[in-house]
Scaffold this motif. Structure first.
Motif: not given
Length: 123
Positions: A118, A20-21, A16-17, A114, A13-14, A123, A110
C-alpha cells in the motif's frame, strides 16, 4: 436488480486490500488472546500433573507405612490414569498453541507485506 460482488461499488483491488487489512487487524487480538489463554491452561496442566505425582507418591508411602493392609493401589492407578490424561491434554494444547503461534506469525507477516504494498502504491 442486485449487483454481484464484482459489480459492487468499491470492489477493486484497493477495496479488497483494505478489507484484508481490516480483517487481519480484527483477527490479531483474538489470536493473541487465545494464545495467552492456551499458555495459561498449559501452565495449570503442568501444576496439576505435579500435584498428581506428589499425591500418588504420598499414597504409596502411606500404603507402605500402614500396619493394617489397606489396598490403595486402585487409587494410585486412578491417579496415574488421571495424570496420563492430563499429559495428553497438555500435548493437544501444545500443538494448538504452536498452530496459533504460526497463525499469528503469518498474520503479522501478511500485514507487513500488505502495508509495504500500500505504501509503495502497488494497489
Amino acid at each position: 436488480r442486485v449487483r454481484g460482488p464484482k459489480m459492487a461499488a468499491g470492489s477493486g483491488p484497493a477495496a479488497r486490500e483494505l478489507f484484508a487489512e481490516g480483517l487481519l487487524q480484527f483477527l490479531r487480538p483474538a489470536v493473541r488472546q487465545l494464545d495467552r489463554h492456551v499458555h495459561s491452561v498449559r501452565e495449570s496442566q503442568v501444576e496439576l500433573r505435579e500435584h498428581i505425582d506428589s499425591l500418588a507418591t504420598e499414597l504409596c508411602r502411606i500404603n507402605e507405612d500402614q500396619k493394617v493392609a489397606l489396598d490403595l493401589d486402585p487409587y494410585v492407578k486412578k491417579l496415574l490414569n488421571a495424570r496420563r490424561r492430563v499429559v495428553l491434554v497438555n500435548n493437544i494444547l501444545q500443538n494448538a498453541q504452536e498452530r496459533l503461534r504460526r497463525l499469528n506469525h503469518s498474520v503479522a507477516k501478511e500485514t507487513v507485506r500488505r502495508r509495504a504494498m500500500l505504501e509503495a502504491g502497488g494497489y
